[in-house]
Design an enzyme around this catalytic site. Sequence first.
Site, PDB file in Angstrom:
ATOM      1  N   HIS A 106      75.027  -8.869  55.674  1.00  0.00           N
ATOM      2  CA  HIS A 106      75.582  -9.863  56.599  1.00  0.00           C
ATOM      3  C   HIS A 106      77.064  -9.985  56.262  1.00  0.00           C
ATOM      4  O   HIS A 106      77.461  -9.793  55.102  1.00  0.00           O
ATOM      5  CB  HIS A 106      74.981 -11.251  56.391  1.00  0.00           C
ATOM      6  CG  HIS A 106      73.502 -11.348  56.580  1.00  0.00           C
ATOM      7  ND1 HIS A 106      72.609 -11.041  55.600  1.00  0.00           N
ATOM      8  CD2 HIS A 106      72.767 -11.750  57.648  1.00  0.00           C
ATOM      9  CE1 HIS A 106      71.367 -11.247  56.048  1.00  0.00           C
ATOM     10  NE2 HIS A 106      71.433 -11.673  57.284  1.00  0.00           N
ATOM     11  N   ASP A 109      77.688 -12.013  53.188  1.00  0.00           N
ATOM     12  CA  ASP A 109      77.129 -11.544  51.912  1.00  0.00           C
ATOM     13  C   ASP A 109      78.241 -10.862  51.130  1.00  0.00           C
ATOM     14  O   ASP A 109      78.293 -10.938  49.905  1.00  0.00           O
ATOM     15  CB  ASP A 109      76.050 -10.458  52.107  1.00  0.00           C
ATOM     16  CG  ASP A 109      74.859 -10.935  52.902  1.00  0.00           C
ATOM     17  OD1 ASP A 109      74.621 -12.145  52.952  1.00  0.00           O
ATOM     18  OD2 ASP A 109      74.169 -10.062  53.485  1.00  0.00           O
TER      19      ASP A 109
HETATM   20  C1  XLS Z   1      65.094 -13.367  57.622  1.00  0.00           C
HETATM   21  C2  XLS Z   1      65.509 -12.044  58.054  1.00  0.00           C
HETATM   22  C3  XLS Z   1      66.933 -11.658  57.708  1.00  0.00           C
HETATM   23  C4  XLS Z   1      67.369 -10.487  58.535  1.00  0.00           C
HETATM   24  C5  XLS Z   1      68.841 -10.293  58.599  1.00  0.00           C
HETATM   25  O1  XLS Z   1      63.930 -13.728  57.603  1.00  0.00           O
HETATM   26  O2  XLS Z   1      64.603 -11.105  57.547  1.00  0.00           O
HETATM   27  O3  XLS Z   1      67.043 -11.408  56.342  1.00  0.00           O
HETATM   28  O4  XLS Z   1      66.777  -9.318  58.085  1.00  0.00           O
HETATM   29  O5  XLS Z   1      69.508 -11.366  59.137  1.00  0.00           O
END
Ligand code: XLS
Length: 441
Positions: A106, A109
């Site tokens: 993200h 991140d």
């Molecule tokens: C949350 C999601 C998230 C996505 C990316 O439950 O899995 O981690 O993979 O935003």
Amino acid sequence: MVVLGDKEFFKGIGAITYEGKGSDNPFAYKYYNAEQLVQGKSMREHFKFAMAYWHTLCGTGGDPFGPGTKIFPWNASSDPIQAAKDKADAAFEFITKMGFDYFCFHDFDMVAEAKTLAESEKRIEKIVAYIKQKQHASGVKALWGTANLFSHPRYMNGAASNPNFNVVAHAGAQVKIALDATMAIGGENYVFWGGREGYMSLLNTNMKKEQDHIGQFLNMAKDYAHSQGFKGTFFIEPKPMEPSKHQYDFDAATSINTIRAYGLEEDFKLNIEVNHATLAQHTFQHELQVAANAGMLGSIDANRGDYQNGWDTDQFPNNVLEITEAMLVFLKSGGLQGGGINFDAKTRRNSTDLEDIFLAHIGGADTFAKALLIADEVLKNSPYESMLSGRYSSFDSGEGAQFSQGQLTLKDLYTYAWEKGEPEQISGKQELYENILNQYS
Ligand code: XLS
Ligand code: NI
Ligand code: NI
């Protein structure tokens, strides 16, 4: 090739290699043999294993009942750019020691969000430049990027589906910046997971308007990316709930409807997550099959849920039989279209040794590799395929084949059934299918 930054964060752990199932070395692969061919393709190419930046490097184990438990040495600096560089060093050290080729991220991140959009964009540009250097040194690639449109309080009422246009616009700006970053580091795909794209109460929600706005927003993102030369695929990641009570992209079937309803089928596929399937009361293999049937099996977020509780526990995969059923779908549908296997999983709150991150990923990779090998054996050597096609053999010739090809009318069915009388009873043989899976595992 292992790539280290100024500091080595995972001291004492070297490159993880394949030693086979006879090995007792916890820091070796027992089944994941990157260059081993399965159906003419190496395991490396089948899986395209990716590290998830958020769980592996950002999540310190906090839960609603207590703070984080993990002390990550790359989080030590109070300067956001230095901290982001240290985190990137840890990322590339980890990925290259694991022998993986990819990561997923993200926007925030990679570097902490700043007070203003302008400052955040500057920070992202700086860390992107740094990550590009590290990619150059290591060959590590980005499987997909995404924007975090769910953590910041401004998104409490949704992002693209927010009732306030100012928030929708802010989300748009964030997606533009995240797309620019993804393209700058050669990201192969881009993900939309709509954690807050849903509602808590229908009483205060105009569902139709919100869904139309999401459709509009996705089209704008796609058009922008194309105008900038992006060649990758967009993935929608279904999830039924959490954090919203009801999320619009509930499961694979619902997300395919979103894609088709808003004319996105040329550019969008699905990213299927194991634990999200469970939360939607589906099996993982069901979700994969639904996606594959629509030609939209794009990517996988690998993890597992918990049989006893109902939330997204994001544990590492270790259920070989479950993943074997998934690998049957995977192999039979020709693998993933553009994506890979992203470990969207976190070590438990009380797994506090840095080495636990390695052990977890080794286990996850081995689970997929073992399951792939079993599924391949089942398809090649067992009666599974012929049993399955035999089950539908009444459609291979005669009236059955004519029906399949749309050559019969309802009246024809009537005449045929009238002549045949009561159909014979034919067992579904589920237990035999299950035994075969067991036999080969
Ligand atoms: C949350 C999601 C998230 C996505 C990316 O439950 O899995 O981690 O993979 O935003
Ligand atoms: Ni996910
Ligand atoms: Ni998830």
